[in-house]
Design a protein around this motif. Structure first.
Motif, PDB file in Angstrom:
ATOM      1  N   LYS A   1      38.801  39.370  34.588  1.00  0.00           N
ATOM      2  CA  LYS A   1      37.861  38.296  34.251  1.00  0.00           C
ATOM      3  C   LYS A   1      38.585  36.956  34.153  1.00  0.00           C
ATOM      4  O   LYS A   1      38.083  35.930  34.608  1.00  0.00           O
ATOM      5  N   LYS A   2      39.769  36.973  33.559  1.00  0.00           N
ATOM      6  CA  LYS A   2      40.555  35.738  33.455  1.00  0.00           C
ATOM      7  C   LYS A   2      40.988  35.262  34.839  1.00  0.00           C
ATOM      8  O   LYS A   2      40.940  34.064  35.140  1.00  0.00           O
ATOM      9  N   ALA A   3      41.385  36.196  35.673  1.00  0.00           N
ATOM     10  CA  ALA A   3      41.786  35.842  37.034  1.00  0.00           C
ATOM     11  C   ALA A   3      40.585  35.306  37.823  1.00  0.00           C
ATOM     12  O   ALA A   3      40.720  34.352  38.595  1.00  0.00           O
TER      13      ALA A   3
ATOM     14  N   GLU B   1      39.545  42.991  31.625  1.00  0.00           N
ATOM     15  CA  GLU B   1      39.659  41.723  30.892  1.00  0.00           C
ATOM     16  C   GLU B   1      40.595  40.762  31.622  1.00  0.00           C
ATOM     17  O   GLU B   1      40.304  39.576  31.750  1.00  0.00           O
ATOM     18  N   THR B   2      41.699  41.275  32.121  1.00  0.00           N
ATOM     19  CA  THR B   2      42.624  40.447  32.906  1.00  0.00           C
ATOM     20  C   THR B   2      41.944  39.985  34.190  1.00  0.00           C
ATOM     21  O   THR B   2      42.119  38.846  34.629  1.00  0.00           O
TER      22      THR B   2
ATOM     23  N   ARG C   1      42.225  46.709  32.505  1.00  0.00           N
ATOM     24  CA  ARG C   1      42.495  45.638  33.469  1.00  0.00           C
ATOM     25  C   ARG C   1      41.284  44.749  33.719  1.00  0.00           C
ATOM     26  O   ARG C   1      41.403  43.673  34.302  1.00  0.00           O
TER      27      ARG C   1
END
Length: 76
Positions: A42-44, A39-40, A37
């Motif tokens: 970081k995008k958020a 990586e997700t 989670r």
């Protein structure tokens, strides 16, 4: 035409500190993500940083417009 009354109300009354305070708990929660989670998260975080930047710009523009509206208008 879509209406976003909560965002509009927030922008009408918020200061730059209010914008930062709005996103602080979310950013802290995302920073604590581990494993797949992360990586997700970081995008958020990137999306939230952009939203924070845009809201700050709106607050700045509002403050400038309010200041300009209080200045005398042209010659009399």
């Amino acid at each position: 035409m879509p209406s976003y009354p909560a965002v509009e109300t927030f922008i009408e009354k918020a200061s730059a500190d209010d914008v930062q305070a709005l996103f602080a708990p979310v950013k802290e929660g995302l920073a604590g993500l581990k494993g797949p989670r992360a990586e997700t998260g970081k995008k958020a975080q990137a999306a939230i940083a952009r939203a924070e930047e845009l809201l700050s710009m709106l607050v700045d523009v509002r403050e400038k417009l309010v200041a300009e509206s209080k200045q005398p208008k042209g010659r009399k």
